[in-house]
Design an enzyme around this catalytic site. Structure first.
Site, PDB file in Angstrom:
ATOM      1  N   LEU A  99       0.840  -1.188   0.000  1.00 10.72           N
ATOM      2  CA  LEU A  99       0.000   0.000   0.000  1.00 10.72           C
ATOM      3  C   LEU A  99       0.881   1.245   0.000  1.00 10.72           C
ATOM      4  O   LEU A  99       2.089   1.162  -0.183  1.00 10.72           O
ATOM      5  CB  LEU A  99      -0.924  -0.033   1.231  1.00 10.72           C
ATOM      6  CG  LEU A  99      -2.006  -1.126   1.214  1.00 10.72           C
ATOM      7  CD1 LEU A  99      -2.599  -1.312   2.604  1.00 10.72           C
ATOM      8  CD2 LEU A  99      -3.103  -0.782   0.212  1.00 10.72           C
ATOM      9  N   TYR A 154       1.588   2.808   8.049  1.00 15.66           N
ATOM     10  CA  TYR A 154       1.209   2.738   6.638  1.00 15.66           C
ATOM     11  C   TYR A 154       1.915   1.556   5.978  1.00 15.66           C
ATOM     12  O   TYR A 154       2.985   1.144   6.405  1.00 15.66           O
ATOM     13  CB  TYR A 154       1.435   4.051   5.892  1.00 15.66           C
ATOM     14  CG  TYR A 154       2.832   4.647   5.880  1.00 15.66           C
ATOM     15  CD1 TYR A 154       3.860   4.091   5.144  1.00 15.66           C
ATOM     16  CD2 TYR A 154       3.089   5.828   6.572  1.00 15.66           C
ATOM     17  CE1 TYR A 154       5.118   4.665   5.107  1.00 15.66           C
ATOM     18  CE2 TYR A 154       4.341   6.426   6.549  1.00 15.66           C
ATOM     19  CZ  TYR A 154       5.351   5.832   5.806  1.00 15.66           C
ATOM     20  OH  TYR A 154       6.598   6.406   5.771  1.00 15.66           O
ATOM     21  N   CYS A 155       1.261   0.986   4.982  1.00 17.74           N
ATOM     22  CA  CYS A 155       1.738  -0.217   4.291  1.00 17.74           C
ATOM     23  C   CYS A 155       2.144  -1.308   5.291  1.00 17.74           C
ATOM     24  O   CYS A 155       3.282  -1.788   5.273  1.00 17.74           O
ATOM     25  CB  CYS A 155       2.894   0.112   3.361  1.00 17.74           C
ATOM     26  SG  CYS A 155       3.223  -1.175   2.118  1.00 17.74           S
ATOM     27  N   PRO A 156       1.222  -1.709   6.173  1.00 24.30           N
ATOM     28  CA  PRO A 156       1.575  -2.709   7.185  1.00 24.30           C
ATOM     29  C   PRO A 156       1.826  -4.084   6.573  1.00 24.30           C
ATOM     30  O   PRO A 156       1.220  -4.453   5.566  1.00 24.30           O
ATOM     31  CB  PRO A 156       0.336  -2.743   8.090  1.00 24.30           C
ATOM     32  CG  PRO A 156      -0.787  -2.331   7.196  1.00 24.30           C
ATOM     33  CD  PRO A 156      -0.197  -1.323   6.249  1.00 24.30           C
ATOM     34  N   LYS A 167       7.612   1.581  13.963  1.00 23.16           N
ATOM     35  CA  LYS A 167       8.093   1.133  12.656  1.00 23.16           C
ATOM     36  C   LYS A 167       8.950   2.208  11.987  1.00 23.16           C
ATOM     37  O   LYS A 167       8.592   3.380  11.974  1.00 23.16           O
ATOM     38  CB  LYS A 167       6.887   0.798  11.770  1.00 23.16           C
ATOM     39  CG  LYS A 167       7.235   0.417  10.340  1.00 23.16           C
ATOM     40  CD  LYS A 167       5.972   0.035   9.587  1.00 23.16           C
ATOM     41  CE  LYS A 167       6.210  -0.151   8.103  1.00 23.16           C
ATOM     42  NZ  LYS A 167       4.969  -0.543   7.394  1.00 23.16           N
TER      43      LYS A 167
END
Length: 287
Positions: A99, A154-156, A167
């Site tokens: 993502l 975001y973008c896990p 992260k």
């Protein structure tokens, strides 16, 4: 939440006979992120054919939001893109999974391109190699770098890299004809939470609370940070480049610098055209 344990099998991947280094971290505004993804496709092809040894490529892009394919299914995608542009970002869609992520002058991207040869490289083995390299690069800091999904980032993904629950990096893979590119973005400096806030607002604008089949992430900016914030020590992209080169040397093999050459330049033109056309189609833009 998936948490990974250390995989020693990743070490042989890092112990290559030769590492070809392609440093594109200082190309600046003239270097487009779409060119970058086309470059990795080119190197995957070249390495997969045996025309090149394993490659380590480094790259930095200015003020770019890279969307995943799922992001293009947001019900109000154009409103989301307009918001990102209003914040000074260029918007593209990448040719690998995941993502939306933020790329800027404080984010160093590293691509490791491996040959699969006779035996295929298990997908987790590729991820583990990048995780192992990252831990080695920062082994002098007294912090454990974990690989597990960080909810609210975001973008896990299951190979989010984090320290104490925050992260700072994400890993993806791209496979073409016997070549495997393992790609990581490392948030080196500036504010990780501010980057996350931009993505969070993009999803709010792009969704407008509408229900969708795909569950887009609910962003919690407090779970993201840069390495400079986590280590409480200012790091630069150049600092981390030096750490990367030292680590590769310690894993053995010959290191040499190189640009694209010969048939690779023709391949780059081909792959770049494909990436451009696909990007325009996914964003429904005219050329």
């Amino acid at each position: 939440m998936t948490e990974h344990t250390e995989e020693k099998a990743s070490l042989p991947l890092l112990h290559q006979p030769s590492w070809r280094l392609i440093d594109q971290s200082s190309f600046g505004n003239q270097f487009d992120a779409l060119q970058s993804f086309a470059t990795d496709d080119t190197l995957c092809t070249s390495v997969g054919k045996g025309d090149s040894p394993a490659v380590c490529r480094t790259w930095v892009h200015q003020q770019t939001i890279v969307l995943g394919i799922q992001d293009t299914r947001l019900p109000f995608l154009q409103d989301g893109i307009d918001y990102l542009k209003s914040q000074g970002y260029k918007v593209i869609v990448r040719n690998s999974g995941g993502l939306a992520v933020v790329l800027d002058q404080g984010v160093l991207n590293i691509s490791l391109v491996f040959p699969e040869k006779e035996k295929s490289i298990d997908i987790n083995r590729g991820y583990d190699a990048m995780w192992e390299l990252t831990k080695h690069m920062f082994r002098d800091f007294p912090y454990a770098i974990e690989a597990k999904e960080i909810i609210g980032s975001y973008c896990p993904g299951s190979y989010d890299l984090s320290i104490e629950g925050k992260k700072f990096a994400g890993i993806s893979q791209r496979r073409i004809r016997g070549g495997v590119a393992v790609q990581i973005y490392l948030c080196i400096n500036e504010s990780g939470s501010e980057r996350a806030s931009v993505i969070g607002e993009f999803y709010k604008v792009g969704l407008k609370e509408e229900q969708t089949k795909f569950a887009f992430p609910s962003i919690n900016p407090t779970v993201m940070a840069s390495l400079s914030e986590l280590f409480e020590q200012e790091l630069t992209v150049q600092d981390v480049m030096i750490r990367l080169l030292h680590s590769l040397k310690e894993f053995g093999g010959r290191l040499y610098a190189s640009g694209l050459q010969g048939e690779e330049l023709d391949l780059l033109t081909h792959h770049y055209q494909r990436v451009l056309e696909r990007n325009e189609k996914m964003l429904n833009l005219s050329s």
